[in-house]
Design an enzyme around this catalytic site. Structure first.
Site, PDB file in Angstrom:
ATOM      1  N   ILE A   1       0.785  -1.124   0.023  1.00  0.00           N
ATOM      2  CA  ILE A   1       0.145   0.164  -0.016  1.00  0.00           C
ATOM      3  C   ILE A   1       0.923   1.313  -0.127  1.00  0.00           C
ATOM      4  O   ILE A   1       0.464   2.161  -0.822  1.00  0.00           O
ATOM      5  CB  ILE A   1      -1.057  -0.045   1.153  1.00  0.00           C
ATOM      6  CG1 ILE A   1      -2.080  -1.045   1.047  1.00  0.00           C
ATOM      7  CG2 ILE A   1      -1.414   1.462   1.411  1.00  0.00           C
ATOM      8  CD1 ILE A   1      -2.915  -1.224   2.285  1.00  0.00           C
TER       9      ILE A   1
ATOM     10  N   TYR B   1      -3.672  -5.502  17.666  1.00  0.00           N
ATOM     11  CA  TYR B   1      -3.630  -4.759  16.143  1.00  0.00           C
ATOM     12  C   TYR B   1      -5.133  -3.876  16.335  1.00  0.00           C
ATOM     13  O   TYR B   1      -5.088  -2.652  16.021  1.00  0.00           O
ATOM     14  CB  TYR B   1      -3.851  -5.605  15.094  1.00  0.00           C
ATOM     15  CG  TYR B   1      -3.917  -4.958  13.875  1.00  0.00           C
ATOM     16  CD1 TYR B   1      -3.011  -4.474  13.104  1.00  0.00           C
ATOM     17  CD2 TYR B   1      -5.483  -5.155  13.187  1.00  0.00           C
ATOM     18  CE1 TYR B   1      -3.211  -3.908  11.608  1.00  0.00           C
ATOM     19  CE2 TYR B   1      -5.586  -4.796  12.015  1.00  0.00           C
ATOM     20  CZ  TYR B   1      -4.423  -3.996  11.355  1.00  0.00           C
ATOM     21  OH  TYR B   1      -4.749  -3.366  10.139  1.00  0.00           O
TER      22      TYR B   1
ATOM     23  N   ASN C   1       1.687   5.492   7.109  1.00  0.00           N
ATOM     24  CA  ASN C   1       1.423   4.184   6.413  1.00  0.00           C
ATOM     25  C   ASN C   1       1.872   2.986   6.908  1.00  0.00           C
ATOM     26  O   ASN C   1       1.500   1.767   7.158  1.00  0.00           O
ATOM     27  CB  ASN C   1       1.555   4.003   4.972  1.00  0.00           C
ATOM     28  CG  ASN C   1       1.439   2.625   4.172  1.00  0.00           C
ATOM     29  OD1 ASN C   1       0.369   2.105   4.214  1.00  0.00           O
ATOM     30  ND2 ASN C   1       2.764   2.090   4.258  1.00  0.00           N
TER      31      ASN C   1
END
Length: 265
Positions: free
Chosen positions: A18, A158, A94
């Site tokens: 990404i 997470y 990111n």
């Protein structure tokens, strides 16, 4: 489209997936880039691709090998900006790590690693960006997750850190909007990258949950996230701040598979 001509963006985790796709899209729209990753091989590949994507006069592409958990990273970026003689216009946070386990399977050390990468590093760089953008404005774009909003088995640390990213996005947007600094986030669904491609191919249950039960019936591509990122950091989104945009093929709308023979009575 060259919506970002004359602007300088920093993209973390840009050595693959990404992050690389976002960097390429921003370069194709005229931005100069500082791309950051801890893997030199990935950085070199990204640099070559950005050379192909960048086509405007005066566009600059610089690579910086580093880890977002390094407290000295903001100072290194500050020095590089001074060397380039350019102000910071866009920060794309990111870099991150995924996976994990349920809470009872997560050690203190595991939890700390997720916090350090996904939250503390992002917080530290965002603080640096605010300092760099004050007095002229700018955009901070954070990568959250669909797990910022929903529960997902086996991803306790997470999910906790990504929920915190969405909360921090709202808070910083509130605090710094009066200074012309927009803070926004993206929440990707399942995206096919080098890290996820094999699991998507080999795990039938994963395809059923994330693709068969998604309204668009397909896995996402890094380019899907990159296109949304380019919009959010451009002036086309100049009246958008504090939002976390879900780019998930509609998955979080409600996971209801259409009737098939497999489910027939």
């Amino acid at each position: 489209m060259e919506r970002l001509t004359g602007r300088l963006a920093v993209v973390t985790g840009a050595g693959a997936g990404i992050g690389r796709a976002i960097a390429r899209r921003l370069a194709s729209e005229g931005a100069s880039l500082i791309v950051l990753d801890r893997q030199p091989e990935g950085l070199a590949e990204t640099e070559a691709l950005l050379g192909e994507a960048a086509h405007g006069a005066g566009q600059v592409v610089r690579c910086l090998e580093g880890d977002v958990t390094d407290p000295a990273l903001p100072d290194r970026l500050r020095a590089l900006l001074a060397e380039l003689g350019r102000p910071l216009d866009v920060l794309v946070n990111n870099a991150g790590i995924g996976g994990g386990g349920m809470a009872h399977e997560t050690s203190d050390a595991d939890l700390q690693r997720y916090l350090d990468v996904n939250l503390v590093g992002l917080f530290r760089l965002s603080r640096f960006a605010v300092e760099a953008m004050r007095g002229r404005g700018g955009v901070i774009l954070n990568l959250a997750s669909i797990y910022s909003f929903i529960g997902a088995t086996g991803s306790a640390a997470y999910s906790a850190t990504k929920a915190a990213v969405a909360g921090l996005t709202r808070q910083m947007a509130t605090d710094y909007g009066p200074e012309g600094i927009r803070v926004v986030a993206l929440a990707p669904g399942l995206i096919e990258t080098p890290l996820t491609a094999e699991r998507i191919r080999s795990e039938r249950w994963r395809r059923h949950i994330y693709i068969d039960q998604s309204p668009l019936r397909r896995v996402g591509r890094p380019e899907d996230i990159a296109a949304a990122a380019a919009f959010l950091v451009s002036d086309d989104a100049s009246f958008v701040t504090g939002e976390t945009l879900r780019v998930d093929g509609g998955w979080t709308l409600g996971r209801y598979p259409r009737p098939t023979a497999e489910w027939a009575e």
